[in-house]
Write a protein that holds these residues in place. Structure first.
Motif, PDB file in Angstrom:
ATOM      1  N   ASP A 107       0.829  -1.204   0.000  1.00 20.51           N
ATOM      2  CA  ASP A 107       0.000   0.000   0.000  1.00 20.51           C
ATOM      3  C   ASP A 107       0.866   1.257   0.000  1.00 20.51           C
ATOM      4  O   ASP A 107       0.763   2.109  -0.872  1.00 20.51           O
ATOM      5  N   ILE A 108       1.713   1.362   1.023  1.00 20.00           N
ATOM      6  CA  ILE A 108       2.558   2.549   1.197  1.00 20.00           C
ATOM      7  C   ILE A 108       3.961   2.092   1.573  1.00 20.00           C
ATOM      8  O   ILE A 108       4.129   1.186   2.383  1.00 20.00           O
ATOM      9  N   LEU A 109       4.969   2.725   1.003  1.00 25.67           N
ATOM     10  CA  LEU A 109       6.356   2.477   1.405  1.00 25.67           C
ATOM     11  C   LEU A 109       7.038   3.819   1.630  1.00 25.67           C
ATOM     12  O   LEU A 109       7.129   4.644   0.716  1.00 25.67           O
ATOM     13  N   VAL A 110       7.494   4.033   2.856  1.00 24.81           N
ATOM     14  CA  VAL A 110       8.148   5.289   3.242  1.00 24.81           C
ATOM     15  C   VAL A 110       9.611   4.999   3.568  1.00 24.81           C
ATOM     16  O   VAL A 110       9.911   4.015   4.255  1.00 24.81           O
ATOM     17  N   GLU A 111      10.501   5.833   3.076  1.00 28.56           N
ATOM     18  CA  GLU A 111      11.923   5.677   3.386  1.00 28.56           C
ATOM     19  C   GLU A 111      12.388   6.882   4.206  1.00 28.56           C
ATOM     20  O   GLU A 111      12.123   8.032   3.841  1.00 28.56           O
ATOM     21  N   LEU A 112      13.098   6.608   5.297  1.00 26.86           N
ATOM     22  CA  LEU A 112      13.583   7.667   6.174  1.00 26.86           C
ATOM     23  C   LEU A 112      14.965   8.133   5.749  1.00 26.86           C
ATOM     24  O   LEU A 112      15.630   7.480   4.937  1.00 26.86           O
ATOM     25  N   ASP A 113      15.401   9.248   6.323  1.00 30.47           N
ATOM     26  CA  ASP A 113      16.711   9.783   5.948  1.00 30.47           C
ATOM     27  C   ASP A 113      17.856   8.879   6.406  1.00 30.47           C
ATOM     28  O   ASP A 113      18.964   8.973   5.877  1.00 30.47           O
ATOM     29  N   ASN A 114      17.581   7.962   7.348  1.00 30.11           N
ATOM     30  CA  ASN A 114      18.612   6.996   7.750  1.00 30.11           C
ATOM     31  C   ASN A 114      18.492   5.700   6.946  1.00 30.11           C
ATOM     32  O   ASN A 114      19.076   4.683   7.313  1.00 30.11           O
ATOM     33  N   HIS A 115      17.717   5.741   5.866  1.00 35.40           N
ATOM     34  CA  HIS A 115      17.527   4.637   4.903  1.00 35.40           C
ATOM     35  C   HIS A 115      16.590   3.536   5.395  1.00 35.40           C
ATOM     36  O   HIS A 115      16.276   2.614   4.622  1.00 35.40           O
ATOM     37  N   ALA A 116      16.161   3.584   6.656  1.00 35.97           N
ATOM     38  CA  ALA A 116      15.187   2.590   7.118  1.00 35.97           C
ATOM     39  C   ALA A 116      13.895   2.758   6.317  1.00 35.97           C
ATOM     40  O   ALA A 116      13.523   3.863   5.931  1.00 35.97           O
ATOM     41  N   GLN A 117      13.211   1.646   6.068  1.00 33.34           N
ATOM     42  CA  GLN A 117      11.985   1.674   5.272  1.00 33.34           C
ATOM     43  C   GLN A 117      10.815   1.160   6.093  1.00 33.34           C
ATOM     44  O   GLN A 117      10.964   0.237   6.896  1.00 33.34           O
ATOM     45  N   VAL A 118       9.650   1.759   5.879  1.00 34.37           N
ATOM     46  CA  VAL A 118       8.446   1.370   6.604  1.00 34.37           C
ATOM     47  C   VAL A 118       7.326   1.093   5.606  1.00 34.37           C
ATOM     48  O   VAL A 118       6.972   1.967   4.812  1.00 34.37           O
ATOM     49  N   ILE A 119       6.813  -0.131   5.645  1.00 31.80           N
ATOM     50  CA  ILE A 119       5.643  -0.509   4.849  1.00 31.80           C
ATOM     51  C   ILE A 119       4.409  -0.218   5.695  1.00 31.80           C
ATOM     52  O   ILE A 119       4.341  -0.599   6.865  1.00 31.80           O
ATOM     53  N   ILE A 120       3.421   0.455   5.104  1.00 30.61           N
ATOM     54  CA  ILE A 120       2.171   0.738   5.808  1.00 30.61           C
ATOM     55  C   ILE A 120       1.046   0.040   5.062  1.00 30.61           C
ATOM     56  O   ILE A 120       0.792   0.330   3.897  1.00 30.61           O
ATOM     57  N   GLU A 121       0.393  -0.915   5.727  1.00 29.07           N
ATOM     58  CA  GLU A 121      -0.694  -1.677   5.126  1.00 29.07           C
ATOM     59  C   GLU A 121      -1.993  -1.392   5.877  1.00 29.07           C
ATOM     60  O   GLU A 121      -2.014  -1.331   7.106  1.00 29.07           O
ATOM     61  N   VAL A 122      -3.055  -1.222   5.131  1.00 36.62           N
ATOM     62  CA  VAL A 122      -4.369  -0.988   5.734  1.00 36.62           C
ATOM     63  C   VAL A 122      -5.303  -2.107   5.298  1.00 36.62           C
ATOM     64  O   VAL A 122      -5.356  -2.464   4.121  1.00 36.62           O
ATOM     65  N   GLN A 123      -6.040  -2.685   6.251  1.00 36.00           N
ATOM     66  CA  GLN A 123      -6.919  -3.820   5.951  1.00 36.00           C
ATOM     67  C   GLN A 123      -8.297  -3.573   6.539  1.00 36.00           C
ATOM     68  O   GLN A 123      -8.428  -3.357   7.751  1.00 36.00           O
ATOM     69  N   LEU A 124      -9.324  -3.587   5.689  1.00 34.39           N
ATOM     70  CA  LEU A 124     -10.685  -3.356   6.163  1.00 34.39           C
ATOM     71  C   LEU A 124     -11.358  -4.651   6.601  1.00 34.39           C
ATOM     72  O   LEU A 124     -11.890  -4.738   7.694  1.00 34.39           O
ATOM     73  N   ALA A 125     -11.345  -5.655   5.737  1.00 36.50           N
ATOM     74  CA  ALA A 125     -11.951  -6.947   6.063  1.00 36.50           C
ATOM     75  C   ALA A 125     -10.886  -7.886   6.617  1.00 36.50           C
ATOM     76  O   ALA A 125      -9.739  -7.846   6.186  1.00 36.50           O
ATOM     77  N   LYS A 126     -11.267  -8.702   7.587  1.00 31.82           N
ATOM     78  CA  LYS A 126     -10.301  -9.619   8.182  1.00 31.82           C
ATOM     79  C   LYS A 126      -9.946 -10.731   7.206  1.00 31.82           C
ATOM     80  O   LYS A 126     -10.834 -11.327   6.592  1.00 31.82           O
TER      81      LYS A 126
END
Length: 320
Positions: free
Chosen positions: A65-84
């Motif tokens: 869904d979303i991939l964010v990269e920080l200035d220290n190169h660490a990466q964060v995936i952000i996933e959103v789920q409506l239905a289980k």
């Protein structure tokens, strides 16, 4: 509790992507949820919009869904789920592993970096914002790390050009339905439950949160964004309505069929017996219809659907 916004759902794919395209908001979310020291963040992925009833297999092939990269190169995936989804955690793991592999392949493309792949390999974390509960207990925010079994020592790694160790793995779940006032958590984290859960803020929002909230104001949207959101809302409403209708229709048909069978037992006695039998059959038929729809929508597998109905996969195939 009254909703902050009457005409918008903050967890819809289009809305989430609009929010995190604002890199100041993305940075604050990551800092709050993961407690990471970062000064800037940039959106790497998150422009593709998924429809409300996107197919699971095609979603996997598209991207996270979303991939964010920080200035220290660490990466964060952000996933959103409506239905289980039964295999949602497996899916998160697949996304995470794929991102690590993509990073390795990217570093291999540069001859100079080939000798320093492990030095430059960034950690990848995941934030899962879910509209359905996945874990027992009342904790609305669950953080998972890799720790030594007996000493509870956390496994960490160094990131290039950063003298501080960082967690090797960190996965955070925000279960929106577990939100209630006075949760025993840092409010910097709680406010994101309030934001995505569309709750009233229990503390005065700072400038970044006000900025994020303004992104939910439909008056600030383009005509194209409004059109896409309206279409997504119609699809989502149709999806849930179809499941409800399938269950109700199954119960109605079961009652009618049961009454007809009961007539043979005698008019009065038959109607009573038939209605009782019909209700039971109707509930079962409605249950079958719901499970079949879940399989067709890709939310659960055929194997899981068969197990839930105590059928063989071959028997379950007849309903598809």
């Amino acid at each position: 509790m009254e909703e902050r916004h009457k005409n918008i759902k903050p967890t819809y794919d289009l809305v989430v992507k609009k929010v995190f395209r604002n890199e100041e908001v993305a940075l604050q979310f990551v800092k709050d949820i993961f407690e990471l020291p970062a000064k800037s963040a940039k959106l790497i992925e998150g422009n593709q919009i998924f429809t409300a009833n996107s197919n699971v297999e095609s979603d996997f092939n598209i991207a996270v869904d979303i991939l964010v990269e920080l200035d220290n190169h660490a990466q964060v995936i952000i996933e959103v789920q409506l239905a289980k989804q039964v295999f949602f955690i497996n899916r998160i793991w697949a996304y995470l592993c794929k991102q690590v592999n993509d990073n390795i392949e990217r570093l291999k493309q540069n001859e100079e970096e080939q000798l320093a792949i492990y030095k430059k390999l960034p950690p990848v974390y995941v934030a899962a914002i879910v509209d359905q509960n996945y874990f027992e207990g009342d904790d609305a925010i669950s953080t998972f790390l890799i720790k030594e079994e007996t000493r509870n020592t956390e496994l960490k790694m160094y990131v290039d050009n950063d003298t501080k160790e960082m967690p090797l793995l960190k996965i955070v779940f925000l279960e929106l339905k577990k939100y209630k006032e006075n949760l025993n958590n840092d409010y910097k984290k709680i406010r994101w439950l309030e934001f995505f859960g569309n709750k009233q803020y229990t503390s005065e929002p700072d400038d970044v949160l006000v900025q994020a909230d303004n992104l939910l104001n439909l008056r600030n949207w383009t005509k194209e964004e409004k059109r896409m959101y309206d279409e997504m809302t119609r699809q989502q409403d149709h999806y849930w309505a179809s499941l409800t209708y399938a269950q109700e229709e199954g119960i109605r048909q079961g009652i009618e069929q049961g009454i007809e069978r009961g007539i043979g037992l005698g008019i009065e006695k038959g109607r009573a017996a038939g209605r009782e039998e019909g209700i039971e059959q109707g509930i079962e038929q409605g249950r079958i219809s719901v499970i079949v729809n879940l399989v067709k929508e890709g939310i659960i597998t055929k194997e899981m659907g068969a197990q839930k109905l105590n059928l063989s996969e071959q028997e379950f195939e007849t309903y598809l």
